[in-house]
Design a protein around this motif. Structure first.
Motif, PDB file in Angstrom:
ATOM      1  N   ILE A 134     -50.550  -1.057  66.530  1.00  0.00           N
ATOM      2  CA  ILE A 134     -51.745  -1.873  66.733  1.00  0.00           C
ATOM      3  C   ILE A 134     -52.883  -0.928  67.094  1.00  0.00           C
ATOM      4  N   ILE A 135     -54.065  -1.135  66.513  1.00  0.00           N
ATOM      5  CA  ILE A 135     -55.207  -0.269  66.799  1.00  0.00           C
ATOM      6  C   ILE A 135     -56.338  -1.082  67.405  1.00  0.00           C
ATOM      7  N   ASP A 136     -57.132  -0.424  68.235  1.00  0.00           N
ATOM      8  CA  ASP A 136     -58.289  -1.061  68.861  1.00  0.00           C
ATOM      9  C   ASP A 136     -59.147   0.037  69.472  1.00  0.00           C
ATOM     10  N   SER A 137     -60.313  -0.350  70.002  1.00  0.00           N
ATOM     11  CA  SER A 137     -61.214   0.623  70.611  1.00  0.00           C
ATOM     12  C   SER A 137     -61.764   0.069  71.916  1.00  0.00           C
ATOM     13  N   GLN A 138     -62.310   0.964  72.714  1.00  0.00           N
ATOM     14  CA  GLN A 138     -62.893   0.570  74.002  1.00  0.00           C
ATOM     15  C   GLN A 138     -64.060   1.497  74.297  1.00  0.00           C
ATOM     16  N   SER A 139     -65.225   0.932  74.555  1.00  0.00           N
ATOM     17  CA  SER A 139     -66.402   1.721  74.926  1.00  0.00           C
ATOM     18  C   SER A 139     -66.419   1.907  76.434  1.00  0.00           C
ATOM     19  N   ILE A 140     -66.712   3.129  76.865  1.00  0.00           N
ATOM     20  CA  ILE A 140     -66.759   3.437  78.296  1.00  0.00           C
ATOM     21  C   ILE A 140     -68.037   4.195  78.612  1.00  0.00           C
ATOM     22  N   ARG A 141     -68.566   3.980  79.793  1.00  0.00           N
ATOM     23  CA  ARG A 141     -69.798   4.650  80.201  1.00  0.00           C
ATOM     24  C   ARG A 141     -69.540   6.140  80.420  1.00  0.00           C
ATOM     25  N   ALA A 142     -70.542   6.926  80.114  1.00  0.00           N
ATOM     26  CA  ALA A 142     -70.424   8.374  80.255  1.00  0.00           C
ATOM     27  C   ALA A 142     -71.284   8.856  81.417  1.00  0.00           C
ATOM     28  N   ALA A 143     -70.777   9.844  82.120  1.00  0.00           N
ATOM     29  CA  ALA A 143     -71.533  10.458  83.209  1.00  0.00           C
ATOM     30  C   ALA A 143     -72.591  11.402  82.647  1.00  0.00           C
ATOM     31  N   LEU A 171     -44.525  -1.659  71.878  1.00  0.00           N
ATOM     32  CA  LEU A 171     -44.247  -1.630  73.311  1.00  0.00           C
ATOM     33  C   LEU A 171     -45.463  -1.211  74.121  1.00  0.00           C
ATOM     34  N   GLY A 172     -46.543  -0.840  73.439  1.00  0.00           N
ATOM     35  CA  GLY A 172     -47.741  -0.387  74.132  1.00  0.00           C
ATOM     36  C   GLY A 172     -47.788   1.107  74.371  1.00  0.00           C
ATOM     37  N   LEU A 173     -46.887   1.880  73.763  1.00  0.00           N
ATOM     38  CA  LEU A 173     -46.871   3.334  73.927  1.00  0.00           C
ATOM     39  C   LEU A 173     -47.945   3.961  73.037  1.00  0.00           C
ATOM     40  N   LEU A 174     -48.710   4.882  73.606  1.00  0.00           N
ATOM     41  CA  LEU A 174     -49.813   5.506  72.869  1.00  0.00           C
ATOM     42  C   LEU A 174     -49.269   6.409  71.772  1.00  0.00           C
ATOM     43  N   LEU A 175     -49.733   6.181  70.540  1.00  0.00           N
ATOM     44  CA  LEU A 175     -49.328   6.995  69.400  1.00  0.00           C
ATOM     45  C   LEU A 175     -50.418   7.966  68.979  1.00  0.00           C
ATOM     46  N   ALA A 176     -51.679   7.537  69.031  1.00  0.00           N
ATOM     47  CA  ALA A 176     -52.789   8.387  68.602  1.00  0.00           C
ATOM     48  C   ALA A 176     -54.045   7.957  69.334  1.00  0.00           C
ATOM     49  N   ILE A 177     -54.958   8.923  69.547  1.00  0.00           N
ATOM     50  CA  ILE A 177     -56.224   8.632  70.204  1.00  0.00           C
ATOM     51  C   ILE A 177     -57.321   9.460  69.566  1.00  0.00           C
ATOM     52  N   PRO A 243     -51.848 -12.925  69.207  1.00  0.00           N
ATOM     53  CA  PRO A 243     -50.615 -12.236  68.786  1.00  0.00           C
ATOM     54  C   PRO A 243     -50.877 -10.778  68.474  1.00  0.00           C
ATOM     55  N   ARG A 244     -50.004  -9.919  68.947  1.00  0.00           N
ATOM     56  CA  ARG A 244     -50.020  -8.477  68.699  1.00  0.00           C
ATOM     57  C   ARG A 244     -51.174  -7.769  69.393  1.00  0.00           C
ATOM     58  N   ARG A 245     -52.385  -8.331  69.354  1.00  0.00           N
ATOM     59  CA  ARG A 245     -53.532  -7.635  69.914  1.00  0.00           C
ATOM     60  C   ARG A 245     -53.434  -7.486  71.431  1.00  0.00           C
ATOM     61  N   TRP A 246     -52.712  -8.394  72.093  1.00  0.00           N
ATOM     62  CA  TRP A 246     -52.611  -8.303  73.545  1.00  0.00           C
ATOM     63  C   TRP A 246     -51.910  -7.015  73.972  1.00  0.00           C
ATOM     64  N   VAL A 247     -51.070  -6.454  73.105  1.00  0.00           N
ATOM     65  CA  VAL A 247     -50.322  -5.241  73.464  1.00  0.00           C
ATOM     66  C   VAL A 247     -51.267  -4.063  73.646  1.00  0.00           C
ATOM     67  N   VAL A 248     -52.186  -3.871  72.697  1.00  0.00           N
ATOM     68  CA  VAL A 248     -53.114  -2.756  72.801  1.00  0.00           C
ATOM     69  C   VAL A 248     -54.125  -2.997  73.920  1.00  0.00           C
ATOM     70  N   GLU A 249     -54.496  -4.255  74.159  1.00  0.00           N
ATOM     71  CA  GLU A 249     -55.402  -4.555  75.265  1.00  0.00           C
ATOM     72  C   GLU A 249     -54.748  -4.213  76.603  1.00  0.00           C
ATOM     73  N   ARG A 250     -53.461  -4.465  76.712  1.00  0.00           N
ATOM     74  CA  ARG A 250     -52.744  -4.111  77.948  1.00  0.00           C
ATOM     75  C   ARG A 250     -52.719  -2.603  78.143  1.00  0.00           C
ATOM     76  N   THR A 251     -52.513  -1.850  77.056  1.00  0.00           N
ATOM     77  CA  THR A 251     -52.516  -0.392  77.173  1.00  0.00           C
ATOM     78  C   THR A 251     -53.879   0.118  77.615  1.00  0.00           C
ATOM     79  N   LEU A 252     -54.952  -0.448  77.087  1.00  0.00           N
ATOM     80  CA  LEU A 252     -56.298  -0.056  77.527  1.00  0.00           C
ATOM     81  C   LEU A 252     -56.483  -0.341  79.015  1.00  0.00           C
ATOM     82  N   ALA A 253     -55.897  -1.434  79.501  1.00  0.00           N
ATOM     83  CA  ALA A 253     -55.973  -1.733  80.933  1.00  0.00           C
ATOM     84  C   ALA A 253     -55.184  -0.714  81.748  1.00  0.00           C
TER      85      ALA A 253
END
Length: 290
Positions: A134-143, A171-177, A243-253
């Motif tokens: 599952i793939i997704d993205s997250q924007s974060i503030r930069a210092a 399972l929510g294990l990181l494969l690539a970033i 469905p499915r998307r909650w897994v990657v959202e949990r990993t981002l959390a």
């Protein structure tokens, strides 16, 4: 197998690393929540690369215990402090930072994370190599330490900073970033993320994504031998687990719980990606050794 130079180091700091013939005594109490347990260290230690002097490439013996270096990296990752603010009972910050850089550049951190992922999947009764992601993205503030050319403005999230694009297994294990300026659209980053994902294993066949990847990313995935399925958001006024998307959202959390990853402080995007990998190594070695 080599042993520590003093018996006090073992009795106070727990089991030491494999290559400890010439370090300074590792006499340090296990006082921080981020410190590795003996069981965690037994998983991590064999996965770290051997020093060059043991492989005939020259160089010196490592001066400081590897376990202390990894504990220091976990401390920075979990607590989000500056490198120069490392507590005095760790090795010098410059030593820890150089080892952090060296392991990142050599790909050692990626390999350690991959090996830990394999063990977690096998412990869960799965095949080591995943077949879906599952793939997704997250924007974060930069210092202010983040360079202008490597940051951007995400108009949708109202974030000035960077964006981390991740791929996880079921399972929510990181494969690539992949870390990009926050102005980079998911569609634009998808080809690079999918290539990184494809390089992690040949069993991968299926990828789930959100509506931001509609369009040419589906064709890019097809060219790589992957079938991408878009999981659309439901038009409801209440919270719904997709469905499915909650897994990657949990990993981002999980990642955001580590303060060094809750905001981007790194001058180099690869350093932020490495901190995310260390965060996942910490989470899943704890999961393995509970």
């Amino acid at each position: 197998m080599l042993s520590c130079t003093t018996s006090n180091a073992v009795s106070v700091a727990g089991s030491c690393c494999r290559f400890s013939a010439t370090h300074q005594p590792a006499a340090r109490a296990r006082r921080y929540p981020s410190d590795t347990t003996d069981a965690q260290w037994a998983v991590i230690d064999p996965l770290l690369p051997d020093p060059g002097c043991t492989l005939g490439r020259g160089g010196r013996w490592e001066k400081h215990c590897r376990r202390l270096v990894v504990d220091a990296i976990f401390y920075v990752t979990d607590n989000g402090i500056k490198w120069r603010a490392l507590p005095a009972d760790f090795p010098p910050w410059s030593t820890v930072f150089k080892r952090f850089q060296a392991w990142a550049r050599s790909g050692a951190v990626t390999r350690v994370m991959g090996a830990v992922n394999d063990r977690v999947r096998q412990a869960a009764g799965r095949v080591a190599a995943p077949s879906a992601a599952i793939i997704d993205s997250q924007s974060i503030r930069a210092a202010e330490t983040v360079r202008r050319r490597s940051r951007g403005w995400d108009a949708g999230k109202k974030v000035n900073g960077r964006k981390r694009h991740i791929a996880v297994d079921t399972l929510g294990l990181l494969l690539a970033i992949l870390v990009t300026p926050a102005s980079t659209q998911d569609r634009a980053a998808a080809p690079r993320l999918l290539r990184l994902l494809r390089a992690t294993g040949t069993r991968l066949k299926h990828v789930w994504a959100d509506g931001g990847y509609t369009g040419h990313p589906i064709n890019d995935a097809h060219q790589l031998g992957l079938r991408m399925q878009i999981v659309q958001r439901l038009h409801t006024h209440t919270f719904t687990v997709l469905p499915r998307r909650w897994v990657v959202e949990r990993t981002l959390a999980w990642i955001t719980r580590h303060r060094r990853c809750a905001r981007d402080y790194e001058r180099h995007p690869t350093h932020h990606a490495t901190f995310v990998q260390w965060a996942m190594i910490r989470i899943h070695t704890r999961r393995l050794t509970h």
